[in-house]
Design an enzyme around this catalytic site. Structure first.
Site, PDB file in Angstrom:
ATOM      1  N   ASP A 141      38.543   2.431  14.597  1.00  0.00           N
ATOM      2  CA  ASP A 141      37.272   2.313  15.385  1.00  0.00           C
ATOM      3  C   ASP A 141      37.145   3.871  15.973  1.00  0.00           C
ATOM      4  OD1 ASP A 141      36.233   0.775  18.381  1.00  0.00           O
ATOM      5  OD2 ASP A 141      35.029   1.441  16.709  1.00  0.00           O
ATOM      6  N   LYS A 144      33.831   7.513  11.801  1.00  0.00           N
ATOM      7  CA  LYS A 144      33.712   6.908  10.807  1.00  0.00           C
ATOM      8  C   LYS A 144      34.243   7.495   9.427  1.00  0.00           C
ATOM      9  CE  LYS A 144      32.558   4.111  13.959  1.00  0.00           C
ATOM     10  NZ  LYS A 144      33.730   3.545  14.572  1.00  0.00           N
ATOM     11  N   ASP A 169      35.976  -1.518  12.599  1.00  0.00           N
ATOM     12  CA  ASP A 169      34.846  -2.028  12.993  1.00  0.00           C
ATOM     13  C   ASP A 169      33.785  -0.975  12.594  1.00  0.00           C
ATOM     14  OD1 ASP A 169      33.532  -1.230  16.411  1.00  0.00           O
ATOM     15  OD2 ASP A 169      33.152  -2.720  15.003  1.00  0.00           O
ATOM     16  N   ASN A 170      32.533  -1.278  12.755  1.00  0.00           N
ATOM     17  CA  ASN A 170      31.066  -0.671  12.457  1.00  0.00           C
ATOM     18  C   ASN A 170      30.929  -0.314  10.931  1.00  0.00           C
ATOM     19  OD1 ASN A 170      32.669   0.935  15.085  1.00  0.00           O
ATOM     20  ND2 ASN A 170      30.748   0.075  15.249  1.00  0.00           N
ATOM     21  N   GLU A 199      27.601  -3.541  18.859  1.00  0.00           N
ATOM     22  CA  GLU A 199      27.759  -4.040  20.546  1.00  0.00           C
ATOM     23  C   GLU A 199      26.721  -4.203  21.525  1.00  0.00           C
ATOM     24  OE1 GLU A 199      29.893  -2.073  18.558  1.00  0.00           O
ATOM     25  OE2 GLU A 199      30.019   0.049  19.640  1.00  0.00           O
TER      26      GLU A 199
HETATM   27  C1  LIG Z   1      34.146   4.045  19.049  1.00  0.00           C
HETATM   28  S1  LIG Z   1      35.234   4.851  20.386  1.00  0.00           S
HETATM   29  C2  LIG Z   1      36.502   3.748  20.482  1.00  0.00           C
HETATM   30  C3  LIG Z   1      36.208   2.439  21.133  1.00  0.00           C
HETATM   31  C4  LIG Z   1      37.427   1.629  21.360  1.00  0.00           C
HETATM   32  N1  LIG Z   1      38.254   1.305  20.322  1.00  0.00           N
HETATM   33  C5  LIG Z   1      36.746   0.253  21.876  1.00  0.00           C
HETATM   34  O1  LIG Z   1      36.463  -0.676  21.266  1.00  0.00           O
HETATM   35  O2  LIG Z   1      37.005   0.128  23.139  1.00  0.00           O
HETATM   36  C6  LIG Z   1      35.621   6.345  19.284  1.00  0.00           C
HETATM   37  C7  LIG Z   1      36.856   6.966  19.904  1.00  0.00           C
HETATM   38  O3  LIG Z   1      37.485   7.645  19.004  1.00  0.00           O
HETATM   39  C8  LIG Z   1      37.978   8.811  19.154  1.00  0.00           C
HETATM   40  N2  LIG Z   1      38.260   9.586  18.069  1.00  0.00           N
HETATM   41  C9  LIG Z   1      37.375   9.913  17.029  1.00  0.00           C
HETATM   42  N3  LIG Z   1      38.059  10.561  15.929  1.00  0.00           N
HETATM   43  C10 LIG Z   1      39.349  10.644  16.363  1.00  0.00           C
HETATM   44  C11 LIG Z   1      40.531  10.839  15.722  1.00  0.00           C
HETATM   45  N4  LIG Z   1      40.512  11.617  14.463  1.00  0.00           N
HETATM   46  N5  LIG Z   1      41.823  11.232  16.187  1.00  0.00           N
HETATM   47  C12 LIG Z   1      41.723  10.321  17.398  1.00  0.00           C
HETATM   48  N6  LIG Z   1      40.725   9.922  18.225  1.00  0.00           N
HETATM   49  C13 LIG Z   1      39.413  10.198  17.698  1.00  0.00           C
HETATM   50  C14 LIG Z   1      36.832   9.334  20.037  1.00  0.00           C
HETATM   51  O4  LIG Z   1      37.209  10.380  21.046  1.00  0.00           O
HETATM   52  C15 LIG Z   1      36.360   8.051  20.575  1.00  0.00           C
HETATM   53  O5  LIG Z   1      37.009   7.795  22.143  1.00  0.00           O
HETATM   54  O1  LIG Z   2      29.463   6.651  16.087  1.00  0.00           O
HETATM   55  C1  LIG Z   2      28.945   6.014  16.713  1.00  0.00           C
HETATM   56  C2  LIG Z   2      27.848   6.300  17.689  1.00  0.00           C
HETATM   57  C3  LIG Z   2      26.886   7.416  17.197  1.00  0.00           C
HETATM   58  C4  LIG Z   2      25.666   7.656  17.921  1.00  0.00           C
HETATM   59  C5  LIG Z   2      25.852   7.362  19.362  1.00  0.00           C
HETATM   60  C6  LIG Z   2      26.604   6.570  19.951  1.00  0.00           C
HETATM   61  C7  LIG Z   2      27.897   6.014  19.103  1.00  0.00           C
HETATM   62  C8  LIG Z   2      29.493   4.574  17.449  1.00  0.00           C
HETATM   63  C9  LIG Z   2      28.654   3.424  17.522  1.00  0.00           C
HETATM   64  C10 LIG Z   2      29.263   2.047  17.727  1.00  0.00           C
HETATM   65  C11 LIG Z   2      30.722   1.960  17.578  1.00  0.00           C
HETATM   66  O2  LIG Z   2      31.157   0.718  17.836  1.00  0.00           O
HETATM   67  C12 LIG Z   2      31.439   3.206  17.383  1.00  0.00           C
HETATM   68  O3  LIG Z   2      32.737   2.930  17.120  1.00  0.00           O
HETATM   69  C13 LIG Z   2      30.861   4.422  17.188  1.00  0.00           C
HETATM   70  N1  LIG Z   2      31.759   5.577  16.987  1.00  0.00           N
HETATM   71  O4  LIG Z   2      31.381   6.577  17.692  1.00  0.00           O
HETATM   72  O5  LIG Z   2      32.857   5.509  16.737  1.00  0.00           O
HETATM   73 MG   LIG Z   3      33.375   0.939  17.112  1.00  0.00          MG
END
Ligand SMILES: C[S@@+](CC[C@H](N)C(=O)[O-])C[C@H]1O[C@@H](n2cnc3c(N)ncnc32)[C@H](O)[C@@H]1O
Ligand SMILES: O=C(c1ccccc1)c1ccc(O)c(O)c1[N+](=O)[O-]
Ligand SMILES: [Mg+2]
Length: 214
Positions: A141, A144, A169-170, A199
């Protein structure tokens, strides 16, 4: 000074959730993000699918890629058997600071190890530094475009065993086309799509469950 969204999410937890009650932490975040401001937690609808996969796999070792505020971290860990361990990777230090407090509020510090750093750097260190053999379940997650390279990296590092489950996810929104094509066409994975919604919205999204066949 202006607060950040993760700080406001932590505030909602501290105001509305009961210390030591993980499900109340999950509920407080969902209510805040549904009623006050959207945030990129996996959320309650896809979260129920996540719950069912976690319960089915009943994993002893879990890897989560992308912690953010710790919503899915707490949601997964609340379902783990005793002595099971979840390692979650987060490279944004501000998010990590918030996630640690959310995890502490839920009382799940003993089950969760939050490691700060980039997945591409940390995955090759899993065995030597964190004493991991293989992962029973991986929740992808993070950004992407990292799903596919990190999946190949986990294979190369011997972190997947016959039957390891990847849950991504996604796969529709924002979308992970290269990853989806790979797991759906590779003879080494058995994949299944769980249709849902992004979400807190009505936009289509979904989770892809892929079993590594060894
Ligand atoms: C969508 S959010 C995670 C949401 C969480 N899994 C939830 O469902 O509550 C994505 C997170 O991944 C982190 N992230 C993105 N690429 C990463 C990487 N290569 N290594 C570690 N963290 C990363 C970002 O900083 C961000 O906090
Ligand atoms: O990439 C986005 C995103 C792109 C544009 C603005 C906000 C979030 C996002 C959207 C829904 C997700 O569940 C998720 O995991 C992500 N993410 O950042 O990894
Ligand atoms: Mg996600």
């Amino acid at each position: 000074t202006q607060s950040t969204r993760p700080q406001r999410i932590l505030g909602a937890v501290q105001q509305n959730a009961t210390r030591g009650d993980p499900r109340s932490v999950v509920r407080a975040i969902d209510q805040y993000c549904r009623n006050q401001e959207w945030a990129m937690n996996v959320g309650d609808e896809k979260g129920c699918i996540l719950d069912s996969v976690v319960s089915e796999v009943n994993p002893a070792t879990v890897l989560e890629l992308g912690t953010y505020c710790g919503y899915s971290t707490v949601r997964i860990a609340s379902l783990l058997p005793p002595h099971a361990k979840l390692i979650t990777l987060e490279f944004n230090p501000e998010f990590a600071v918030i996630a640690r407090q959310v995890i502490a509020w839920a009382g799940l510090e003993d089950k969760i190890q939050l490691v700060e750093g980039a997945s591409g750097d940390l995955i090759p260190k899993m065995k030597e530094q964190f004493g991991v053999e293989t992962f029973d379940l991986v929740f992808l997650d993070h950004w992407k475009d990292r799903y596919l390279p990190d999946t190949k990296l986990m294979e190369e590092c011997g972190l997947l065993r016959k039957g390891s489950v990847l849950l991504a996810d996604n796969v529709i929104c924002p979308g992970t086309p290269e990853y989806l094509e790979f797991v759906r066409s590779s003879p080494r994975y058995e994949s299944q799509y769980f249709k849902s919604h992004l979400e807190y919205t009505k936009v289509e999204d979904g989770l892809e469950k892929s079993v590594f066949l060894g």
